[in-house]
Design an enzyme around this catalytic site. Structure first.
Site, PDB file in Angstrom:
ATOM      1  N   ARG A   1     -12.963  12.801  51.515  1.00 49.45           N
ATOM      2  CA  ARG A   1     -12.994  14.246  51.792  1.00 49.45           C
ATOM      3  C   ARG A   1     -12.062  14.628  52.934  1.00 49.45           C
ATOM      4  O   ARG A   1     -11.502  15.729  52.951  1.00 49.45           O
ATOM      5  CB  ARG A   1     -14.417  14.685  52.099  1.00 49.45           C
ATOM      6  CG  ARG A   1     -15.342  14.641  50.900  1.00 49.45           C
ATOM      7  CD  ARG A   1     -16.617  15.458  51.130  1.00 49.45           C
ATOM      8  NE  ARG A   1     -17.443  14.909  52.194  1.00 49.45           N
ATOM      9  CZ  ARG A   1     -18.356  13.959  52.003  1.00 49.45           C
ATOM     10  NH1 ARG A   1     -18.518  13.421  50.795  1.00 49.45           N
ATOM     11  NH2 ARG A   1     -19.094  13.536  53.006  1.00 49.45           N
TER      12      ARG A   1
ATOM     13  N   ASP B   1     -26.392  -4.847  62.109  1.00 54.46           N
ATOM     14  CA  ASP B   1     -25.134  -4.231  62.543  1.00 54.46           C
ATOM     15  C   ASP B   1     -24.138  -5.291  63.001  1.00 54.46           C
ATOM     16  O   ASP B   1     -22.960  -5.268  62.624  1.00 54.46           O
ATOM     17  CB  ASP B   1     -25.390  -3.259  63.697  1.00 54.46           C
ATOM     18  CG  ASP B   1     -25.964  -1.933  63.239  1.00 54.46           C
ATOM     19  OD1 ASP B   1     -25.774  -1.570  62.059  1.00 54.46           O
ATOM     20  OD2 ASP B   1     -26.601  -1.251  64.056  1.00 54.46           O
TER      21      ASP B   1
ATOM     22  N   ASN C   1     -16.488   3.424  59.093  1.00 54.66           N
ATOM     23  CA  ASN C   1     -17.860   3.123  58.673  1.00 54.66           C
ATOM     24  C   ASN C   1     -18.670   4.405  58.458  1.00 54.66           C
ATOM     25  O   ASN C   1     -19.854   4.451  58.735  1.00 54.66           O
ATOM     26  CB  ASN C   1     -18.566   2.173  59.649  1.00 54.66           C
ATOM     27  CG  ASN C   1     -18.771   2.760  61.037  1.00 54.66           C
ATOM     28  OD1 ASN C   1     -17.996   3.593  61.489  1.00 54.66           O
ATOM     29  ND2 ASN C   1     -19.818   2.319  61.723  1.00 54.66           N
ATOM     30  N   PHE C   2     -17.983   5.427  57.930  1.00 58.47           N
ATOM     31  CA  PHE C   2     -18.688   6.624  57.485  1.00 58.47           C
ATOM     32  C   PHE C   2     -19.437   6.327  56.181  1.00 58.47           C
ATOM     33  O   PHE C   2     -19.207   5.315  55.534  1.00 58.47           O
ATOM     34  CB  PHE C   2     -17.703   7.769  57.220  1.00 58.47           C
ATOM     35  CG  PHE C   2     -16.908   8.197  58.421  1.00 58.47           C
ATOM     36  CD1 PHE C   2     -17.551   8.611  59.578  1.00 58.47           C
ATOM     37  CD2 PHE C   2     -15.520   8.194  58.396  1.00 58.47           C
ATOM     38  CE1 PHE C   2     -16.816   9.023  60.689  1.00 58.47           C
ATOM     39  CE2 PHE C   2     -14.780   8.598  59.493  1.00 58.47           C
ATOM     40  CZ  PHE C   2     -15.431   9.009  60.641  1.00 58.47           C
TER      41      PHE C   2
ATOM     42  N   GLY D   1     -43.037 -22.988  56.706  1.00 60.43           N
ATOM     43  CA  GLY D   1     -43.000 -24.328  56.140  1.00 60.43           C
ATOM     44  C   GLY D   1     -42.767 -25.416  57.162  1.00 60.43           C
ATOM     45  O   GLY D   1     -42.862 -26.602  56.838  1.00 60.43           O
TER      46      GLY D   1
END
Length: 414
Positions: free
Chosen positions: A103, A168, A95-96, A232
């Site tokens: 990279r 999350d 989860n970068f 509502g």
């Protein structure tokens, strides 16, 4: 006992909640999750507060049933270890921010060359591409941008976030769901694929019913009246304060004869159904809010426990608003085994949330407590065929963590 995902292996690069909560779901049901962490310090979630015995309870909540492998993944030797793991793995999860895994040399294109069956799962803030690709994703921002925050709170107050990191957690559950579906798809196709979950999509999907009203009719959903359960809805779907300053959630507007039952339970005389001010009102809509003061006064005559008892007798669904510590004293929560205990030689005894859904034949099990950093370095590398001598060389070179050796020395010194 055979677990549903026994024999499946995941290489887990996730941190904090969105990723680890999702990978933990699969770990609970048998996936061998190898958590790749930085040496010595581990993932950044380990430093969050509150802590017990020097480790974050938030980390503990998201990382049971996993093994920890600590490495410096910037080194070529560590990359080679990851590639060897991928050869026999089924899922790689992260989860970068988009682009980081590429990279590092762990993007889907590279890993699928090694293992065409690999499922490459990425959790992010906004998606793997698009105009917001480079933005930092965060729970509060997703609540804001999705429209959820604008619908939450009271009409005369500001937009209000939820009391927990709901984006999350929900994104983590969709992350887990996506990985499970990809595993099922692979049984038919023989191929891996990319699985993507993001905070923004998750929060938009969380109000899919309201979305249909907006998209098709231009329906508006302003923040509800004070104490209301939903925009509502009327005063029979709302929150009320009781005599002891505790609160009660009323759901009488969604059942037959709800208003009559509420009046009977709270000793409202004359019943609101006979009061000329209210008898022609629909108790489920906003025009009925004129009756809220009468209901407020009625609730304030009783404690929350008394209201709950009266509602049960009137066959109305009780709705005590619990403080968080009260939740775990509730008899249904205890019956549902929603608290489990973890024993760990370093952390001691820790209580965690139980398994939220149950399977009768292959239930989730607690097999491993949340690991300390690098707890399984030697174990995992040994499974890959590395000799003890080679493992020591990698540790001396700073490729793989030597936390276990340090812990052993500390224990011997004590």
């Amino acid at each position: 006992m055979t677990l549903p995902y026994e024999g499946i292996r995941m290489i887990d690069f996730t941190q904090l909640e969105q990723g680890p909560s999702g990978t933990q779901v699969l770990a609970d049901y048998g996936v061998d999750v190898i958590k790749v962490e930085r040496m010595d310090v581990g993932e950044i979630g380990r430093k969050q507060v509150p802590q017990i015995n020097g480790v974050s309870l938030y980390y503990m909540a998201n990382n049971r049933n996993k093994r920890s492998l600590s490495m410096d993944v910037r080194t070529e030797e560590a990359k080679e270890i990851v590639y060897r793991l991928v050869e026999g793995a089924d899922i790689v999860a992260s989860n970068f921010r988009p682009g980081v895994m590429d990279r590092l040399g762990f993007g889907y294109d590279r890993l699928s060359e090694i293992n065409p069956r690999i499922i490459w799962a990425a959790a992010s803030g906004y998606g793997l591409s698009g105009p917001y690709e480079k933005r930092i994703g965060q729970d509060l921002l997703a609540q804001a941008m999705s429209g959820l925050m604008s619908m939450t709170g009271e009409r005369d107050g500001p937009p209000t976030p939820t009391g927990t990191w709901i984006a999350d957690y929900m994104a983590a559950m969709l992350f887990a769901q996506g990985m499970m579906i990809a595993l099922a798809a692979r049984e038919k196709t023989g191929r891996g694929q990319v699985v993507e979950s993001n905070l923004l999509n998750t929060m938009i999907a969380s109000h899919l019913q309201e979305n249909a009203g907006v998209l098709n009719l231009g329906q508006e959903y302003p923040r509800p009246e004070r104490g209301s359960g939903h925009s509502g809805s009327g005063p029979l779907y709302a929150i009320y304060r009781c005599k002891d300053d505790k609160y009660f959630a009323l759901m009488g507007g969604l059942i037959d004869d709800g208003l009559e039952r509420v009046c009977r339970a709270l000793d409202i005389q004359p019943p609101l159904t006979e009061d000329p001010r209210f008898k022609d009102l629909n108790p489920g809509n906003e025009e009925a809010w004129t009756m809220r003061p009468v209901l407020e006064e009625a609730f304030m005559r009783f404690t929350r426990a008394e209201v709950e008892e009266r509602f049960e007798r009137a066959e109305l669904p009780p709705g005590s608003v619990y403080e968080l510590e009260e939740v775990f004293r509730d008899r249904q929560v205890r019956h549902n085994d929603m608290v489990i205990e973890v024993e760990h030689p370093a952390y001691g005894t820790v209580k965690l949330t139980g398994f939220p859904f149950k399977l009768s034949d292959t239930p989730a099990t607690l097999r491993r407590s949340p690991p300390v950093v690098g707890e399984h370095n030697e174990e995992v590398l040994g499974e890959l065929g590395y000799t003890s001598a080679r493992i020591r060389e990698l540790q001396s070179a700073g490729v793989v963590g030597s936390e276990n050796l340090e812990r052993d020395r500390d224990a011997a010194a004590d």
